[in-house]
Design an enzyme around this catalytic site. Structure first.
Site, PDB file in Angstrom:
ATOM      1  CG  ASN B 226      -1.905  -1.167   1.150  1.00  8.85           C
ATOM      2  OD1 ASN B 226      -2.423  -1.492   0.091  1.00  8.85           O
ATOM      3  ND2 ASN B 226      -2.138  -1.815   2.278  1.00  8.85           N
ATOM      4  CD  GLU B 307      -6.832  -5.687   0.706  1.00 11.44           C
ATOM      5  OE1 GLU B 307      -7.411  -6.411   1.508  1.00 11.44           O
ATOM      6  OE2 GLU B 307      -5.619  -5.403   0.794  1.00 11.44           O
ATOM      7  NE  ARG B 340       1.173  -8.134  -2.821  1.00 15.65           N
ATOM      8  CZ  ARG B 340       0.134  -7.956  -2.014  1.00 15.65           C
ATOM      9  NH1 ARG B 340      -0.767  -7.049  -2.292  1.00 15.65           N
ATOM     10  NH2 ARG B 340      -0.012  -8.694  -0.941  1.00 15.65           N
ATOM     11  CG  ASP B 381      -5.076 -11.798   3.308  1.00 14.62           C
ATOM     12  OD1 ASP B 381      -3.906 -11.926   2.923  1.00 14.62           O
ATOM     13  OD2 ASP B 381      -5.511 -10.738   3.801  1.00 14.62           O
ATOM     14  CD  GLU B 409      -2.986  -9.538   7.821  1.00 19.04           C
ATOM     15  OE1 GLU B 409      -2.106  -9.691   6.948  1.00 19.04           O
ATOM     16  OE2 GLU B 409      -4.084  -9.002   7.600  1.00 19.04           O
ATOM     17  CD1 TRP B 559     -12.966  -6.918   3.158  1.00 19.00           C
ATOM     18  CD2 TRP B 559     -13.777  -4.910   3.704  1.00 19.00           C
ATOM     19  NE1 TRP B 559     -12.368  -5.983   2.344  1.00 19.00           N
ATOM     20  CE2 TRP B 559     -12.846  -4.735   2.650  1.00 19.00           C
ATOM     21  CE3 TRP B 559     -14.414  -3.776   4.216  1.00 19.00           C
ATOM     22  CZ2 TRP B 559     -12.543  -3.487   2.105  1.00 19.00           C
ATOM     23  CZ3 TRP B 559     -14.113  -2.537   3.672  1.00 19.00           C
ATOM     24  CH2 TRP B 559     -13.182  -2.378   2.623  1.00 19.00           C
TER      25      TRP B 559
END
EC number: 3.2.1.131
Lengths: 717, 717
Positions: B226, B307, B340, B381, B409, B559
């Site tokens: 990001n 995203e 990606r 993910d 994560e 989500w």
């Protein structure tokens, strides 16, 4: 395996890519290399006898064992009783047997609750060395003092030392946020890993406590003065409790910042009015909740009605109302309120320097006895040099606490070597004349001028999670020096530099002398290349990194550098004399007179108090313009000289720290030139004069300097 | 000074409050304690002869000198020429004299450009040990391999080792922001101190490079996917250049993330359309600017149209257009684009797991040859367990790069001990059947399945500025293991655990065996206590810390955890079979068939592919509900067992790391129970069934677990 020839050179291995000596701060406990001294130490420390067994006693023994083993190469024997001679006996007054208590009575009478004794005695005809005090933490202070004697290679053959701290509250203020960013932090991020607390106890918390205890610091405010109320929720108090448990054996009390609007934000009340009964009860209950977890919780530090923070004025009340309400909440538990006097109104842009005095002085005598008012050393904001704050000495019936800034918000972040004890000492030695000659700031702070019971010194911490704690290896000296001055505000910075260098680097005189001199000089260097002759607050906006004398477009006038230097065709400087804002009248008459007249005003503060013409004649005969330019150049030259000194030290110390400081001094040199060039080019627009002989020509244009932007400069508030 | 009796116990001092062993990672270079082995090593290393003198050669010699001195207690002699026997000769092919080149020809033919040789030779009738390769960095890899032999106490008497990496790009992805926060970082903050760069070179940068080179990592993406376009401004490129200069001798290339909209944000263009000529030229010029500073710059990693990130689709173009435009910009300089495939549309909530395949598979063969598509190991993910991503093997004409997540994560942050090589190995060993049986993911990745020239493995780094680098001492093993698997995707995790433990802690078999077994077990433990039987993405929202299966109120359906588990009265699980979203059809027929039928679907993936009733019979005869509950309990039990194992290790290792891991396992145990209790209480609402015998009763209510909030959990994206 026969006939193996070993052609290895047998060298002691000092070489390692992972030395990390700078993590160890001033507690290096390096091997004593002088054989005579090592022999004396070994002779005098045949064993360690600890008379107590509290948590503090345990960390004391561990520290002694660690320090002595490391310095002498052997582990000392830990004995359960006093057997034989030349033992090191440690224990507080109550743990001593009656004979020892009697022997030490006179010494014990000399010290206060936190003071210690280190004494060579003959007990039952045998020579022993005893470290004692009125409680376990005092003994720990004695132990760290004793270890420092060894680190600095002093004789321990025949000791007779008593020493007591001169202030009660010797405290660090961490401006640490709950997301681990640190406002004005330049050494990484907050040590407090809230995510992993309360369960995970980082070894670093323990080393932090050791380092602080070793210099007598006895309190820490964990959170930013721009406070978040969440720290007062039980979720976070559980974490605070865990830290308090780690720090307690080291005599360090935990304090928190109280957000004045917390009753609204986390208490679901409609108001935070300090006269509202629900609010009063909310704080009482909150205090009770905290003290149930942390019986020795220190209290609250409060920034209220300052720079947008909520406070009693939001409800038509005043600072006294706010402070006293909180004071009542913590009083039953022995807690205190440190109420900050750092305020300036958005409605009065006349002279920010006058406002704290104007607002707080009239409150003298109105605060509860467990309130102490925390005053920054100067009336603006932690500049490289400020005249002492006029509140010192001006509130005889109110305990005032000093707030120094150890983190270098306005002094080059953590890439500039600036030895701050020199700055601190200058402030502490300043004579307020408020009770006649000799009414120094130090005497206000240690309570001797007005017989205050509550006394203290706070330092805004420069500590972060960088490997070396403070970003710059020499910034460790500022943490160290702060602690030493908090213990004894009359210490001189030369002594502090000498001690610190020996404990941190080497006892070699060829290293100590030039480097100590360099440290002492460093403070005047930063004044010269940033803000000579009383200039102030001309740093770039927001982050305060680098020069920004041209900034003039911020919404509040007193946020702009142009507000502070007021340079124009006629001259430069802020007229705070009678012909100006009359800020000088806030000082005692003797000082007022001195400051009010440009001719008698110390030249180092000239532009703080006076607007003078570019042709104004300085004491050395130079015009103001030439003198100013030469001061900027002098600052640059001083940094060059610091580099020369440092470059000679390679053979005395480890290569890692040598290289680290070498690079940092190169950056400092580059940035000193940046300051000089940017400021002189900017001011030259007004003076319209050439740079005098001896001042190097700028290599970039003013437009270039103005174009520099630092969007991610750390520490932005 | 006469008659001094030394009653000191003479002990070697292993005790220190500042050991910081965990800073040293797997490069401890502990003293070899086995005298026989030490003697063998000393005999075989009589001196070091370095034949080259490049920067890489210099760091090679320094590493050898440091490692050998530390392990053997003496500095080896550095010789300028080959004199005597039993020298360690190091040098790349070109630096060897013709005789040596001839002797090694066959070995040199066996290795690729980055491969190395470690070989005992008889040169001019004298026994010597030589480390060589086709270039200096290859030699450095050999040196680290040799040091690892010593660290693991292997014989070096008669060596004949050749080894080459199986992939070209072995790279860390740092999701580090310019303000030093790290997205999904749980080990403090970013190592990159942008404020002090380019001038200040932190020793830590060098140690980072050493650690990476030691496991063969040859690239690092410094910035977050990001991305912030500012990294591409000259102000920041100067800083990037400084890091590249530090890393270059260690064979590590620097890469950056390219924000697709950078031409607008920092280039003042009106568009970032990849077909726009100005945009194309802007990127060409930007690439030229970067390569002028950093001639060996690696290239760009790009997250586009994912995203909320900008990308070619903003201009009606596709991923191929975007990637190829950037590929053209860096191609003249030998750079690559890692594009990606992690995308999912906000307009298609049908099945997020299908979207990357659906979007990217049709592009097969359309990318320029310096583009490699970076695919996460699974289609959602980075969950504790996912079936392999259907793209692997499905794009024969396109090089695909693996993206593993080393930072935890979704696996308990840095307080949970989870040995990830076990997870990585499971993915790499998965058979895609895309070119018949044996078409493993490893073969896709190393290029052997489809003869790709460009190959690579990326790992999202778990590195931060914590003293121990990774937050958890055992998380170091995940960095280590990632590097080892990137070098050789066929290594098994048992070998990696064994190596890492020996280099990091001890060679004592009594330590190694149980702890290695504990590591291997740890991955299944986390699957069991978080997401057994194919459950996934039921972590609490945003920060992903702790359980949040109840979350259902987020704006995008995919989500929400409820989207993934779909628990209701009828059962639980996401039907991705033909009766559902038909995601199974994205796999090769053999696999599709296996996954599509609940009866043949591996039970570990059952709820990933199927919605089954609470009474569904598992292979062991239990109902789904009972089996699920018992899996959660099993996870908790496994952590208890890990604690038992660890508590036996105290005598083998330093107390600091022992205690650190002990506390962390206690936290893991607590949080494993939290997961079990929260998930079972939540799912029980739907199953309406009692917990089976053997599952501990929850001690808190579901409402309590739902009430937990973590406003400052680190790493939030």
């Amino acid at each position: 395996m026969t006939s193996v020839r070993f052609v290895f050179l047998f060298l002691s291995i000092s070489f390692s890519a992972f030395a990390q000596k700078d993590y160890k701060l001033w507690l290096q406990y390096d091997r004593i290399t002088n054989p005579k001294i090592a022999l004396e130490y070994k002779k005098n420390i045949q064993g360690i006898v600890s008379l107590g067994n509290s948590e503090t006693d345990q960390v004391s023994v561990k520290e002694l064992e660690n320090g002595i083993s490391s310095m002498l190469g052997n582990k000392p024997e830990i004995k359960s009783e006093i057997k034989g001679e030349n033992n090191l006996i440690i224990g507080s007054q109550n743990s001593l047997n009656p004979d020892l208590q009697k022997d030490l009575k006179q010494d014990l009478d000399k010290i206060n609750d936190e003071g210690f004794i280190i004494k060579t005695i003959h007990f039952r005809n045998k020579k022993q060395l005893i470290i004692s005090g009125k409680n376990d933490v005092a003994v720990l202070y004695g132990i760290f003092n004793f270890l420092r004697l060894m680190q600095t290679n002093k004789s321990i053959e025949n000791l007779n030392i008593t020493d007591s701290p001169k202030t009660n509250i010797r405290i660090l203020n961490h401006w640490d946020n709950l997301d681990r960013t640190v406002e004005r932090g330049y050494a990484g991020f907050s040590l407090w890993n809230w995510q992993k607390l309360p369960d995970f106890i980082d070894q670093r918390y323990i080393d932090y406590a050791r380092a602080n205890a070793s210099i007598g610091i006895n309190g820490t405010v964990l959170t930013n003065v721009n406070a978040n109320a969440l720290i007062l929720t039980s979720q976070y108090l559980e974490k605070v409790e865990a830290l308090a448990n780690v720090f307690r054996p080291y005599g360090i009390k935990v304090y928190l910042t109280a957000r004045f609007s917390a009753p609204i934000e986390i208490g679901n009340l409609k108001t935070a009015d300090p006269k509202d009964l629900e609010v009063i009860n909310w704080w009482k209950n909150k205090a009770a909740e905290i003290y149930k977890r942390i019986p020795d919780f220190g209290g609250f530090l409060v920034k209220a009605n300052s720079e947008g923070q909520p406070g009693p004025q939001n409800y038509g009340r005043d600072h006294v109302d706010g402070a006293n309400m909180l004071a009542d909440a913590v009083a039953p538990f022995g807690g205190i309120i440190m109420w900050r006097a750092f305020v300036y109104s958005e409605h009065d842009a006349n002279d920010r320097a006058k406002q704290a005095y104007a607002e707080f002085q009239p409150y003298d005598g109105k605060f509860k006895e467990n309130v102490i008012v925390q005053v920054k050393n100067g009336a603006i904001d932690f500049q490289p040099r400020e005249p002492f704050h006029p509140l010192f000495g001006a509130m005889p019936k109110t305990p005032l606490m000093m707030e120094f800034q150890i983190t270098q918000e306005y002094l080059g972040f953590s890439t500039h070597l600036v030895f701050l004890p020199k700055l601190f000492q200058e402030v502490l030695e300043s004579d307020t004349y408020q009770k006649g000659k000799g009414s120094t700031v130090a005497k206000v702070i240690d309570g001797t001028l007005y017989q205050n019971k509550l006394t203290g010194i706070a330092g805004v911490a420069n500590i972060g999670n960088d490997l070396n704690w403070t970003g710059h290896p020499f910034a460790q000296a500022n943490w160290y020096g702060f602690g030493r001055l908090a213990w004894n505000p009359y210490l001189d910075s030369e002594t502090i530099a000498d001690e610190w260098l020996r404990c941190t680097f080497s006892n070699d005189e060829n290293f100590i002398k030039p480097v100590a001199a360099m440290m002492i000089e460093s403070r005047e260097a930063v004044v010269n290349y940033m803000t000579p002759l009383g200039l102030h607050h001309i740093m770039d906006t927001g982050h305060h990194y680098g020069p920004g004398p041209w900034v003039s477009n911020l919404s509040r006038p007193e946020w702009n550098p142009t507000y502070y230097h007021k340079a124009d065709k006629n001259g430069i400087g802020f007229d705070r004399s009678k012909s100006g804002t009359n800020a000088t009248s806030q000082y005692a008459p003797e000082i007022e007179k001195l400051f009010d007249n440009a001719a008698t005003c110390p030249e180092q503060d000239l532009l703080w108090f006076h607007h003078v013409s570019w042709d104004y004649k300085l004491k050395n005969g130079q015009t103001l313009w030439n003198g100013l330019a030469l001061k900027y150049q002098e600052g640059v030259n001083q940094v060059k000289e610091m580099q020369n000194v440092w470059n000679q030290t390679e053979k005395y110390i480890d290569s890692e720290r040598f290289n680290e400081v070498k690079i940092l001094l190169e950056i400092q040199q580059k940035e000193a030139k940046w300051w000089r060039d940017a400021c002189l080019l900017y001011f030259q627009q007004f003076s319209g004069k050439e740079l005098p002989v001896g001042v190097e020509k700028p290599t970039q244009s003013l437009e270039y300097f103005k174009s520099l932007k630092f969007p991610f400069a750390p520490g932005n508030g």
